[in-house]
Design a protein around this motif. Structure first.
Motif, PDB file in Angstrom:
ATOM      1  N   ARG A 218       0.852  -1.191   0.000  1.00  0.00           N
ATOM      2  CA  ARG A 218       0.000   0.000   0.000  1.00  0.00           C
ATOM      3  C   ARG A 218       0.889   1.242   0.000  1.00  0.00           C
ATOM      4  O   ARG A 218       1.824   1.344   0.787  1.00  0.00           O
ATOM      5  CB  ARG A 218      -0.912  -0.005   1.226  1.00  0.00           C
ATOM      6  N   ARG A 219       0.588   2.189  -0.884  1.00  0.00           N
ATOM      7  CA  ARG A 219       1.414   3.379  -1.017  1.00  0.00           C
ATOM      8  C   ARG A 219       1.022   4.457  -0.013  1.00  0.00           C
ATOM      9  O   ARG A 219      -0.148   4.587   0.341  1.00  0.00           O
ATOM     10  CB  ARG A 219       1.313   3.951  -2.432  1.00  0.00           C
ATOM     11  N   GLN A 220       1.999   5.234   0.395  1.00  0.00           N
ATOM     12  CA  GLN A 220       1.720   6.422   1.189  1.00  0.00           C
ATOM     13  C   GLN A 220       1.258   7.538   0.262  1.00  0.00           C
ATOM     14  O   GLN A 220       1.524   7.528  -0.942  1.00  0.00           O
ATOM     15  CB  GLN A 220       2.963   6.851   1.959  1.00  0.00           C
ATOM     16  N   LEU A 221       0.565   8.522   0.826  1.00  0.00           N
ATOM     17  CA  LEU A 221       0.021   9.612   0.036  1.00  0.00           C
ATOM     18  C   LEU A 221       1.050  10.733  -0.120  1.00  0.00           C
ATOM     19  O   LEU A 221       2.067  10.777   0.570  1.00  0.00           O
ATOM     20  CB  LEU A 221      -1.248  10.166   0.697  1.00  0.00           C
ATOM     21  N   PHE A 222       0.759  11.620  -1.047  1.00  0.00           N
ATOM     22  CA  PHE A 222       1.556  12.836  -1.190  1.00  0.00           C
ATOM     23  C   PHE A 222       1.129  13.844  -0.128  1.00  0.00           C
ATOM     24  O   PHE A 222      -0.071  14.030   0.116  1.00  0.00           O
ATOM     25  CB  PHE A 222       1.352  13.466  -2.574  1.00  0.00           C
ATOM     26  N   ALA A 223       2.092  14.467   0.505  1.00  0.00           N
ATOM     27  CA  ALA A 223       1.766  15.553   1.430  1.00  0.00           C
ATOM     28  C   ALA A 223       1.122  16.695   0.642  1.00  0.00           C
ATOM     29  O   ALA A 223       1.522  16.993  -0.478  1.00  0.00           O
ATOM     30  CB  ALA A 223       3.027  16.031   2.131  1.00  0.00           C
ATOM     31  N   ARG A 224       0.136  17.317   1.253  1.00  0.00           N
ATOM     32  CA  ARG A 224      -0.582  18.393   0.583  1.00  0.00           C
ATOM     33  C   ARG A 224      -0.711  19.588   1.518  1.00  0.00           C
ATOM     34  O   ARG A 224      -0.648  19.458   2.744  1.00  0.00           O
ATOM     35  CB  ARG A 224      -1.977  17.937   0.125  1.00  0.00           C
ATOM     36  N   GLY A 225      -0.904  20.734   0.919  1.00  0.00           N
ATOM     37  CA  GLY A 225      -1.069  21.957   1.689  1.00  0.00           C
ATOM     38  C   GLY A 225      -1.312  23.126   0.769  1.00  0.00           C
ATOM     39  O   GLY A 225      -1.803  22.959  -0.361  1.00  0.00           O
ATOM     40  N   ALA A 226      -0.971  24.302   1.217  1.00  0.00           N
ATOM     41  CA  ALA A 226      -1.170  25.516   0.416  1.00  0.00           C
ATOM     42  C   ALA A 226      -0.012  26.470   0.649  1.00  0.00           C
ATOM     43  O   ALA A 226       0.566  26.518   1.740  1.00  0.00           O
ATOM     44  CB  ALA A 226      -2.496  26.195   0.761  1.00  0.00           C
ATOM     45  N   VAL A 227       0.333  27.220  -0.386  1.00  0.00           N
ATOM     46  CA  VAL A 227       1.361  28.260  -0.284  1.00  0.00           C
ATOM     47  C   VAL A 227       0.754  29.586  -0.736  1.00  0.00           C
ATOM     48  O   VAL A 227      -0.248  29.607  -1.461  1.00  0.00           O
ATOM     49  CB  VAL A 227       2.604  27.930  -1.139  1.00  0.00           C
ATOM     50  N   THR A 228       1.373  30.655  -0.287  1.00  0.00           N
ATOM     51  CA  THR A 228       0.958  32.003  -0.687  1.00  0.00           C
ATOM     52  C   THR A 228       1.991  32.558  -1.659  1.00  0.00           C
ATOM     53  O   THR A 228       3.170  32.662  -1.322  1.00  0.00           O
ATOM     54  CB  THR A 228       0.829  32.922   0.527  1.00  0.00           C
ATOM     55  N   VAL A 229       1.541  32.888  -2.859  1.00  0.00           N
ATOM     56  CA  VAL A 229       2.411  33.449  -3.890  1.00  0.00           C
ATOM     57  C   VAL A 229       2.159  34.953  -3.954  1.00  0.00           C
ATOM     58  O   VAL A 229       1.002  35.387  -4.068  1.00  0.00           O
ATOM     59  CB  VAL A 229       2.154  32.800  -5.260  1.00  0.00           C
ATOM     60  N   THR A 230       3.231  35.732  -3.883  1.00  0.00           N
ATOM     61  CA  THR A 230       3.114  37.190  -3.861  1.00  0.00           C
ATOM     62  C   THR A 230       3.887  37.775  -5.036  1.00  0.00           C
ATOM     63  O   THR A 230       5.058  37.445  -5.255  1.00  0.00           O
ATOM     64  CB  THR A 230       3.655  37.764  -2.550  1.00  0.00           C
ATOM     65  N   LEU A 231       3.224  38.642  -5.779  1.00  0.00           N
ATOM     66  CA  LEU A 231       3.830  39.315  -6.918  1.00  0.00           C
ATOM     67  C   LEU A 231       4.398  40.651  -6.469  1.00  0.00           C
ATOM     68  O   LEU A 231       3.718  41.442  -5.817  1.00  0.00           O
ATOM     69  CB  LEU A 231       2.777  39.518  -8.012  1.00  0.00           C
ATOM     70  N   GLY A 232       5.668  40.904  -6.799  1.00  0.00           N
ATOM     71  CA  GLY A 232       6.303  42.148  -6.396  1.00  0.00           C
ATOM     72  C   GLY A 232       7.153  42.724  -7.514  1.00  0.00           C
ATOM     73  O   GLY A 232       7.059  42.316  -8.676  1.00  0.00           O
ATOM     74  N   GLY A 233       8.003  43.673  -7.167  1.00  0.00           N
ATOM     75  CA  GLY A 233       8.858  44.286  -8.161  1.00  0.00           C
ATOM     76  C   GLY A 233       8.087  45.218  -9.082  1.00  0.00           C
ATOM     77  O   GLY A 233       7.088  45.838  -8.700  1.00  0.00           O
ATOM     78  N   THR A 234       8.521  45.295 -10.329  1.00  0.00           N
ATOM     79  CA  THR A 234       7.894  46.162 -11.322  1.00  0.00           C
ATOM     80  C   THR A 234       6.775  45.388 -12.016  1.00  0.00           C
ATOM     81  O   THR A 234       7.017  44.524 -12.855  1.00  0.00           O
ATOM     82  CB  THR A 234       8.915  46.639 -12.362  1.00  0.00           C
ATOM     83  N   ILE A 235       5.524  45.704 -11.649  1.00  0.00           N
ATOM     84  CA  ILE A 235       4.368  44.993 -12.174  1.00  0.00           C
ATOM     85  C   ILE A 235       3.803  45.767 -13.361  1.00  0.00           C
ATOM     86  O   ILE A 235       3.450  46.941 -13.235  1.00  0.00           O
ATOM     87  CB  ILE A 235       3.286  44.813 -11.091  1.00  0.00           C
ATOM     88  N   ALA A 236       3.718  45.107 -14.504  1.00  0.00           N
ATOM     89  CA  ALA A 236       3.192  45.760 -15.704  1.00  0.00           C
ATOM     90  C   ALA A 236       1.703  46.017 -15.551  1.00  0.00           C
ATOM     91  O   ALA A 236       0.942  45.134 -15.145  1.00  0.00           O
ATOM     92  CB  ALA A 236       3.466  44.900 -16.933  1.00  0.00           C
ATOM     93  N   SER A 237       1.278  47.221 -15.875  1.00  0.00           N
ATOM     94  CA  SER A 237      -0.131  47.580 -15.764  1.00  0.00           C
ATOM     95  C   SER A 237      -0.956  46.834 -16.804  1.00  0.00           C
ATOM     96  O   SER A 237      -0.602  46.765 -17.981  1.00  0.00           O
ATOM     97  CB  SER A 237      -0.295  49.089 -15.946  1.00  0.00           C
TER      98      SER A 237
END
Length: 439
Positions: A92-111
């Motif tokens: 029997r296989r173990q599962l993949f760990a799961r969760g969530a991440v927060t991605v933040t856009l920064g720097g010079t953001i094109a309008s």
């Protein structure tokens, strides 16, 4: 002598004896021993003893039933299913760990520009090893610079778990090849741990894998089963027209091996090749980038096929062509239904349908139409057309493949795929044009 009901092991399986039959049999034996005038009313001491022993006997029957069905893969559960899997050589296989991440856009953001992170975006840990991949797409722009994205570990078990507030980033090599930031930056954080790798797959998933194990060696099914079990493989197929590994082919064994090999002359000792077409999941590289620390799918498939193939028979691994599919349609919804929710529900259903399609299986117009009508609030589907994007140029084609072609099909026409092509659906694909209007 009349035959009574059969209990225990029968041709129809195990038939458990009910509490009423057990109690009736106990009362009959009591009358035989103590006479027909023995007091078996509900208040008598003997009746209370018989009732107590009947429930114990019922528990014994249930245990016998459980023990009987624990001997078959189709009915075993829990630890009993694990034991059967051990006998078959598949744990029997173990599962993949799961969760969530927060991605933040920064720097010079094109309008006015939208930055789209597709499903399968790789995320590495401590700037060294790819640890996570996204399982949903994310859209960022100047008005929405952060997004929570569901992620999944690239390896099974506790080894894929990521502690809270780890040093994460989108793999730079992937960004350079797939997304032009033009001065913008992407930061990744995990405010909660990515966990769950210590859990194991459910009984129904494990059972389906056990039932799919080939019971013979050196067959096409044995090779295909081993390839499909490799992490990152979405689907695969084995093309072996001359019977090299599949001895069940009608023409295997009809050749004079001392004079000719298979159907044409060749030098003694020359190897025989068969083709294995493999479609990968999003986020898994066919050939791993140098220094990524993760093994590519091609290398993993080669390793498992090496244990399945006979001597002097070698696999020719081919990466399947992914064909982008999309839909143009107008959905008429009842009043009071949120149009964005209707559109999102339709895209979710369509994505799940396409994800389950196998190699060479096209997208049917009728299936998409039924999915659209299943969306809550949709009363009519108009102007439905399937769209096909160009397939990537592959190293092999078994006939029927169309390269460099993006087209909208006529109403009612299906998307047909070649045997080395697989359908791929993206939420953010420009091929999707879904309009939701009120009734």
């Amino acid at each position: 002598m009349s035959e009574g009901p059969a209990f225990g092991v029968t041709p129809d399986g195990f038939v458990i004896k009910g509490i009423d039959e057990i109690l009736a049999g106990a009362q009959a034996r009591a009358r035989t021993m103590f006479g027909d005038d023995v007091d078996l009313s509900s208040g008598s001491a003997l009746r209370k003893v018989l009732d107590a022993t009947a429930w114990e006997a019922q528990d014994l029957w249930r245990a016998l039933e459980s023990q009987y069905y624990a001997g078959f893969v189709t009915t075993a559960q829990g630890a009993s299913l694990d034991l059967l899997g051990t006998n078959l050589g598949l744990k029997r296989r173990q599962l993949f760990a799961r969760g969530a991440v927060t991605v933040t856009l920064g720097g010079t953001i094109a309008s006015g520009r939208r930055y789209v992170l597709p499903e399968g975006t790789p995320i590495d840990l401590d700037a060294a090893v790819v640890a996570l991949r996204t399982v949903r797409h994310a859209v960022l722009d100047s008005g929405s610079v952060t997004a929570d994205v569901d992620v999944e570990a690239v390896v099974r078990g506790p080894a894929g778990e990521v502690p809270v507030d780890s040093a994460l980033r989108v793999v730079p090599a992937w960004l350079a090849a797939n997304l032009r930031l033009d001065g913008a930056t992407l930061a990744v954080a995990n405010p909660a741990a990515v966990s769950g790798g210590d859990l194991v797959e459910a009984d129904d998933v494990y059972r389906s894998r056990l039932l799919g194990i080939p019971r013979t060696l050196w067959t096409r099914d044995a090779v295909l089963s081993a390839v499909l079990d490799v992490e990152g493989v979405r689907d695969a197929d084995v093309f072996d027209p001359l019977g090299g590994v599949d001895v069940s082919q009608s023409y295997f064994g009809v050749f004079a091996f001392g004079q000719r090999a298979f159907s044409r002359q060749r030098q003694a000792g020359s190897p025989y090749y068969f083709d294995v077409v493999v479609a990968t999941r999003a986020g898994y590289d066919w050939v791993a980038a140098p220094g990524s620390g993760v093994r590519g799918v091609r290398e993993a498939v080669l390793e498992v096929v090496r244990d399945q193939r006979p001597v002097s028979v070698f696999p020719n691994l081919v990466h399947a062509n992914s064909v982008d599919v999309g839909v143009r349609a107008r959905l008429v919804a009842e009043a009071g239904h949120d149009r964005d929710a209707v559109r999102g529900a339709f895209l979710d259903l369509l994505a799940g349908r396409v994800e389950n399609l196998r190699l060479g299986r096209g997208v049917l117009f009728s299936d998409v139409l039924v999915l659209a009508r299943e969306v809550r609030g949709v009363v009519d589907v108009q102007r439905l057309h399937l769209r096909r994007g160009p397939a990537a140029l592959g190293g092999i084609n078994f006939g029927g493949g169309r390269f460099g072609e993006a087209a909208e099909l006529a109403g009612g026409e299906n998307i047909e795929l070649a045997s080395d092509e697989i359908a791929l659906f993206g939420y953010d694909s420009p091929l999707n044009d879904i309009e939701v209007v009120g009734r």
